[in-house]
Design a protein around this motif. Structure first.
Motif, short mmCIF file in Angstrom:
data_model
loop_
_atom_site.label_atom_id
_atom_site.label_comp_id
_atom_site.label_asym_id
_atom_site.label_seq_id
_atom_site.Cartn_x
_atom_site.Cartn_y
_atom_site.Cartn_z
N ALA A 172 0.89 -1.11 0.11
CA ALA A 172 0.02 -0.04 0.10
C ALA A 172 0.88 1.16 0.12
CB ALA A 172 -0.91 -0.06 1.21
N VAL A 173 0.65 2.21 -0.89
CA VAL A 173 1.45 3.36 -1.01
C VAL A 173 0.57 4.70 -0.38
CG1 VAL A 173 2.45 5.05 -2.56
CG2 VAL A 173 2.50 2.67 -3.07
N GLN A 174 1.49 5.19 0.77
CA GLN A 174 0.63 6.38 1.39
C GLN A 174 1.37 7.61 0.55
OE1 GLN A 174 2.55 3.95 3.55
NE2 GLN A 174 0.61 2.96 3.14
N GLY A 175 0.74 7.84 -0.82
CA GLY A 175 1.05 8.80 -1.30
C GLY A 175 0.64 8.32 -2.89
N THR A 176 1.42 8.78 -3.85
CA THR A 176 1.30 8.23 -5.19
C THR A 176 2.64 7.73 -5.89
OG1 THR A 176 1.85 10.81 -6.05
CG2 THR A 176 -0.60 10.28 -5.76
N LEU A 177 2.32 6.63 -6.47
CA LEU A 177 3.43 5.97 -6.79
C LEU A 177 4.06 6.57 -8.10
CD1 LEU A 177 5.28 3.42 -6.57
CD2 LEU A 177 3.60 2.32 -8.01
N ASN A 178 5.40 6.79 -8.44
CA ASN A 178 6.19 7.37 -9.55
C ASN A 178 5.58 8.88 -10.12
OD1 ASN A 178 7.60 5.02 -9.74
ND2 ASN A 178 6.03 3.83 -10.81
N ASN A 179 5.35 9.52 -9.00
CA ASN A 179 4.99 10.98 -9.51
C ASN A 179 5.91 11.85 -8.38
OD1 ASN A 179 3.90 13.32 -9.78
ND2 ASN A 179 1.76 12.90 -8.92
N PRO A 180 6.81 12.28 -8.74
CA PRO A 180 7.92 13.21 -8.07
C PRO A 180 7.47 14.60 -7.90
CG PRO A 180 8.86 13.05 -10.49
CD PRO A 180 7.49 12.06 -10.17
N SER A 181 6.35 14.96 -8.23
CA SER A 181 5.58 16.38 -8.15
C SER A 181 5.05 16.56 -6.80
CB SER A 181 4.91 16.62 -9.36
OG SER A 181 3.67 15.91 -9.24
#
Length: 269
Positions: A172-181
């Motif tokens: 589970a990702v707490q954020g957005t995967l592969n989005n450096p912005s």
């Protein structure tokens, strides 16, 4: 200083630099019910488990303090060893999607397990097995499971044909995967490994309360701007990956099982 005394001093200094700290120990309690593996770590069973101490540099005190926190917790029942991990990460990213690829070219979480087992010798006696198991996973839930017959420094070979039957994993990702912005909080992992999965390589049986395994947990973290997939693209002298672990190894080498920590199986917290 006399030359012989200087040699002794240098030898002692080098030995001290590679001497690991006292291996950590973790009490792994029995799960009250089977755990739902969804990567979220919100199953009520996890309340029974304590977090490990925060991971440190693989070298121990000789290395810098990790930039992000990593910790794990474990439970067990008659069928599975359950592992949960929490990895703080402001920019969660992963690219590898092929099973049994070299997962640590991405940022990853790794576990190393050495269950007690004995093997036959040519003279008909028994001796402790030298083999152990490794598992790596990235934020895309891509994994690599392998068996090593002994450490690399002793001529060991990695066997990626060992696949864990009945394995359950989730991220589970707490954020957005592969989005450096944007800025992420991190990612969490849940793993359930059947005890029966080890038997194809070593005569491992399910543990009982009071048993003890050797184990360690690791995180590979590539600093921003460093290419883990194509090292030749990095500038000469650029810092390579960070290795953060539960119990220090004393050097940059996870494959020293005698430096791993102790996993103690218990019934009740």
């Amino acid at each position: 200083m006399h030359r012989s005394a200087l040699i002794l001093l240098l030898t002692a200094s080098l030995a001290s630099a590679h001497a690991p700290e006292t291996p950590r120990s973790y009490d792994c309690y029995r799960a009250p019910h089977p755990i739902k593996i969804d990567g979220k770590l919100d199953d009520p069973a996890w309340r029974r488990a304590s977090w490990t101490t925060d991971f440190v540099d693989i070298r121990g005190d000789a290395g810098p303090t990790p930039r992000f926190r990593t910790r794990a917790k474990l439970l067990w029942d008659d069928t599975y060893l359950y592992i949960a991990a929490e990895l703080q990460e402001p920019d969660v990213k992963a690219t590898i999607t092929q099973h049994d690829a070299v997962i640590y070219h991405d940022n990853d979480f790794e576990l190393f397990l050495k269950p007690p087992a004995e093997v036959d010798t040519p003279d008909g006696s028994k001796q402790p097995a030298t083999g152990y198991f490794e598992f790596e996973i990235n934020a895309l839930n891509t994994s690599w499971d392998l068996y090593l017959d002994k450490p690399y420094r002793l001529g060991g070979h990695a066997d990626s044909s060992w696949n864990i039957p009945g394995l359950k994993t989730a991220v589970a990702v707490q954020g957005t995967l592969n989005n450096p912005s944007d800025t992420d909080h991190g990612w969490t992992v849940e793993i359930a490994i059947p005890f029966a999965a080890f038997a194809s390589r070593l005569p491992v049986t399910a543990p009982h309360a009071g048993d003890q395994w050797r184990a360690n947990f690791s995180r590979v973290e590539w600093p921003k701007g460093v290419d883990g997939h194509n090292p030749a693209n990095n500038k000469p002298g650029v810092h390579t990956e960070d290795n953060w672990v539960w119990t220090p190894q004393g050097e940059i080498n996870m494959h020293i099982p005698e430096h791993w920590g102790y996993l103690n199986f218990r019934n009740q917290p």
